[in-house]
Design an enzyme around this catalytic site. Structure first.
Site, mmCIF file in Angstrom:
data_model
loop_
_atom_site.group_PDB
_atom_site.id
_atom_site.type_symbol
_atom_site.label_atom_id
_atom_site.label_comp_id
_atom_site.label_asym_id
_atom_site.label_seq_id
_atom_site.Cartn_x
_atom_site.Cartn_y
_atom_site.Cartn_z
ATOM 1 N N ARG A 85 -8.778 11.573 14.585
ATOM 2 C CA ARG A 85 -8.012 11.727 13.348
ATOM 3 C C ARG A 85 -8.433 12.989 12.602
ATOM 4 N NH1 ARG A 85 -7.599 7.325 8.359
ATOM 5 N NH2 ARG A 85 -6.521 8.752 6.965
ATOM 6 N N TYR A 129 0.874 -1.182 0.000
ATOM 7 C CA TYR A 129 0.000 0.000 0.000
ATOM 8 C C TYR A 129 0.912 1.234 0.000
ATOM 9 C CZ TYR A 129 -4.326 2.570 1.205
ATOM 10 O OH TYR A 129 -5.416 3.405 1.206
ATOM 11 N N ASN A 164 -7.297 0.660 7.367
ATOM 12 C CA ASN A 164 -6.844 1.932 7.921
ATOM 13 C C ASN A 164 -5.629 1.632 8.789
ATOM 14 O OD1 ASN A 164 -10.143 3.044 8.119
ATOM 15 N ND2 ASN A 164 -8.516 4.247 7.209
ATOM 16 N N HIS A 219 -10.429 -3.537 2.644
ATOM 17 C CA HIS A 219 -9.944 -2.183 2.942
ATOM 18 C C HIS A 219 -9.184 -2.163 4.269
ATOM 19 C CE1 HIS A 219 -11.025 1.573 5.269
ATOM 20 N NE2 HIS A 219 -10.515 2.130 4.198
ATOM 21 N N ASP A 257 -6.101 4.582 -5.920
ATOM 22 C CA ASP A 257 -7.287 4.968 -5.139
ATOM 23 C C ASP A 257 -7.179 6.446 -4.758
ATOM 24 O OD1 ASP A 257 -9.290 5.359 -3.289
ATOM 25 O OD2 ASP A 257 -8.384 4.110 -1.732
ATOM 26 N N PRO A 258 -7.821 7.350 -5.543
ATOM 27 C CA PRO A 258 -7.732 8.777 -5.212
ATOM 28 C C PRO A 258 -8.817 9.247 -4.222
ATOM 29 C CG PRO A 258 -8.832 8.499 -7.306
ATOM 30 C CD PRO A 258 -8.530 7.114 -6.814
ATOM 31 N N ASN A 307 -14.511 1.574 -1.195
ATOM 32 C CA ASN A 307 -14.779 1.517 0.240
ATOM 33 C C ASN A 307 -15.429 2.835 0.667
ATOM 34 O OD1 ASN A 307 -11.698 2.378 -0.052
ATOM 35 N ND2 ASN A 307 -12.491 3.379 1.779
ATOM 36 N N LYS A 310 -2.053 5.026 -3.159
ATOM 37 C CA LYS A 310 -3.020 6.012 -2.668
ATOM 38 C C LYS A 310 -2.827 7.295 -3.465
ATOM 39 C CE LYS A 310 -5.577 5.922 -0.102
ATOM 40 N NZ LYS A 310 -7.026 5.769 -0.084
ATOM 41 N N HIS A 325 -2.121 -1.556 6.274
ATOM 42 C CA HIS A 325 -1.211 -0.458 6.625
ATOM 43 C C HIS A 325 -0.037 -0.975 7.465
ATOM 44 C CE1 HIS A 325 -4.481 2.138 5.318
ATOM 45 N NE2 HIS A 325 -3.865 3.231 5.688
ATOM 46 N N LYS A 345 -0.877 -1.203 -4.500
ATOM 47 C CA LYS A 345 -1.919 -0.170 -4.541
ATOM 48 C C LYS A 345 -1.267 1.179 -4.267
ATOM 49 C CE LYS A 345 -5.752 1.537 -1.668
ATOM 50 N NZ LYS A 345 -6.993 1.173 -0.978
HETATM 51 O O1 GKR Z 1 -4.732 5.815 5.497
HETATM 52 O O2 GKR Z 1 -4.842 7.727 4.470
HETATM 53 C C1 GKR Z 1 -5.191 6.560 4.634
HETATM 54 C C2 GKR Z 1 -6.231 6.004 3.686
HETATM 55 O O3 GKR Z 1 -6.601 6.979 2.761
HETATM 56 C C3 GKR Z 1 -7.452 5.524 4.439
HETATM 57 O O4 GKR Z 1 -7.921 6.538 5.297
HETATM 58 C C4 GKR Z 1 -8.573 5.073 3.532
HETATM 59 O O5 GKR Z 1 -9.721 4.832 4.293
HETATM 60 O O6 GKR Z 1 -7.139 3.232 2.958
HETATM 61 C C5 GKR Z 1 -8.373 3.783 2.838
HETATM 62 C C6 GKR Z 1 -8.935 3.672 1.460
HETATM 63 O O7 GKR Z 1 -8.700 2.694 0.806
HETATM 64 O O8 GKR Z 1 -9.680 4.554 1.050
HETATM 65 MG MG MG Z 2 -10.080 3.162 -0.755
#
Ligand code: GKR
Ligand code: MG
Length: 439
Positions: free
Chosen positions: A419, A166, A339, A337, A238-239, A286, A210, A366, A208
């Site tokens: 958060r 990730y 976090n 998914h 995943d934007p 998600n 982000k 994560h 993946k």
């Molecule tokens: O950890 O910043 C992050 C992710 O953006 C998370 O908050 C998301 O919920 O990983 C997640 C996602 O797939 O959207």
């Molecule tokens: Mg996502």
């Protein structure tokens, strides 16, 4: 089925009428652990991530573990529910669900304010709260009968559960803090270097990214650079709905043949359906399908082709098995998914992934971002990008009490109670605007 709140008194080693040990104590401990400056569409991760560790104690030497969100409003509702578990038989999780629903499943239930954790919305409070206790009860059940949790979910269909690397755009360090082992990743070279480190360290077989941080064309350059470096590994981006429908359609056209799925390019079931009409790859989510009542419209519109399950907000492990069955019925794919989380959640995700024949994609995690910090004695590990499925009773992980105390001390010291990626980003970039779509 009775939906009365349990009334048996909490005595050590107490037994329910079925002769089983009942719950005598429930402990909820908020913790904080260091989190790198990971960037996303709504800002930046703060220096500390929060979780709550749930211990459900039957007084007979068995303690079940759960891990969930650590935001203050979630702690409030967890603490409202905890006393209601005392006297309950940990095998009666459906009864527990009705107890939680009765307390929290109404419009008057206290509102939770959680950060961008996925699967939000007040109607889901009861499911999020129930989940943490359900996992702990399943851990207890497994320990009591000497079987792993996946045996309570239908039994394992695989011996290892694949996870994906990730990747995140990130700063080298939090302002004023020390550099972490991953360094900065603010362009395609940085992202490829990060991917190399992760793939070398954990053996991940899929990747993946982000997105939603830089303009889509810059992020597409990173995807192309990843493809050049890892010609055979499946890729996803995943934007978090930072793109308009038009931008999403263009990106989908330009990444045709490059992505195994495109995750949440745009917001809402209607927007996703409009993108899906022209996209050549499956769309995953998600964000727009996060509860059972979203599924009928999603299916009718054809908004998504892959649903990312997450037991933390879908209502626990058994509800997630139910979700997998519904996805199978309607021909939807299933992924998972994540976090920021620690080892109890990783164990729960692994048991679930082991028992889901429908999981055709590597799950998100994560874990690499927690840089070795954990709350369990021997965290599950990755071998060639997959976690070997534990076969010991329950979840197969034990709480490290010293680590719990240290992480709780962090929580008390560091002062973050929820958060807030956007607030943190604005401390350094006051004009930062997370409004969507940005592009
Ligand atoms: O950890 O910043 C992050 C992710 O953006 C998370 O908050 C998301 O919920 O990983 C997640 C996602 O797939 O959207
Ligand atoms: Mg996502």
């Amino acid at each position: 089925m009775t939906t009365d709140f349990p009334t048996e008194s909490g005595l050590a080693g107490a037994q329910s009428p079925s002769g089983r040990a009942t719950i005598i104590d429930v402990r909820i401990t908020p913790i904080a652990f260091p989190d790198p400056p990971l960037l996303n569409a709504v800002g930046c991760h703060e220096p500390w991530a929060l979780r709550a560790i749930v211990e459900v104690d039957c007084g007979d030497g068995l303690v079940g573990l759960g891990e969930t969100y650590g935001d203050a409003s979630h702690l409030t509702v967890l603490r409202m529910v905890a006393p209601l578990l005392v006297g309950l038989d940990p095998f009666r999780t459906e009864h527990l669900r009705s107890v939680v629903d009765r307390l929290l499943g109404t419009a008057e239930a206290p509102a939770e304010k959680l950060g961008p954790a996925g699967g939000m919305g007040p109607e889901k409070t009861a499911l999020r709260v129930f989940s943490a206790f359900e996992v702990a009860c399943l851990d207890l059940q497994g320990q009591a009968i000497g079987r792993p949790v996946h045996d309570l979910l239908g039994g394992r269909v695989r011996d290892e559960v694949p996870f994906s690397a990730y990747l995140f755009y990130k700063w080298a360090r939090h302002p004023g803090g020390d550099a972490d082992r991953y360094g900065a990743a603010l362009d395609p070279d940085g992202i490829v270097a990060q991917a190399r480190t992760m793939v070398r360290t954990y053996g991940f077989q899929s990747i993946k990214l982000k997105g939603g941080v830089f303009a889509p064309d810059e992020e597409l350059d990173a995807i192309r650079a990843l493809r050049a470096e890892f010609p055979t590994l499946p890729l996803r981006i995943d934007p978090n709905a930072a793109w308009s429908v038009a931008t999403s359609r263009r990106v989908a056209a330009e990444t045709q043949g490059l992505l195994e799925y495109l995750e949440d390019p745009t917001e809402g079931l209607a927007g996703m359906a409009a993108v899906a009409e022209t996209a050549g790859m499956p769309l995953a989510t998600n964000m727009c399908v996060v509860s059972f009542d979203h599924l009928p419209e999603a299916v009718e519109r054809g908004s998504v082709q892959v649903v990312l399950s997450d037991h933390h907000y879908w209502g626990g492990l058994r509800q997630s098995v139910r979700l997998a069955g519904i996805c199978e019925t309607w021909g939807l794919g299933l992924s998972m998914h994540s976090n920021s989380h620690l080892g109890i959640s990783l164990a729960a995700m692994t048991h679930l992934g082991a028992a889901l024949p429908q999981m055709a994609y590597a799950a998100d995690t994560h874990t690499p971002w927690q840089l070795g910090v954990d709350v369990v004695e021997h965290p599950l590990t990755f071998v060639n990008g997959a976690v070997p499925v534990p076969t010991s009773p329950g979840l197969g992980v034990r709480l490290d009490r010293d680590a719990l105390a240290r992480l709780h001390e962090n929580y008390l010291r560091q002062g973050i109670t929820g958060r807030d990626d956007t607030g943190y980003m604005r401390r350094f970039h006051p004009d930062f605007d997370p409004a969507k779509p940005r592009w």
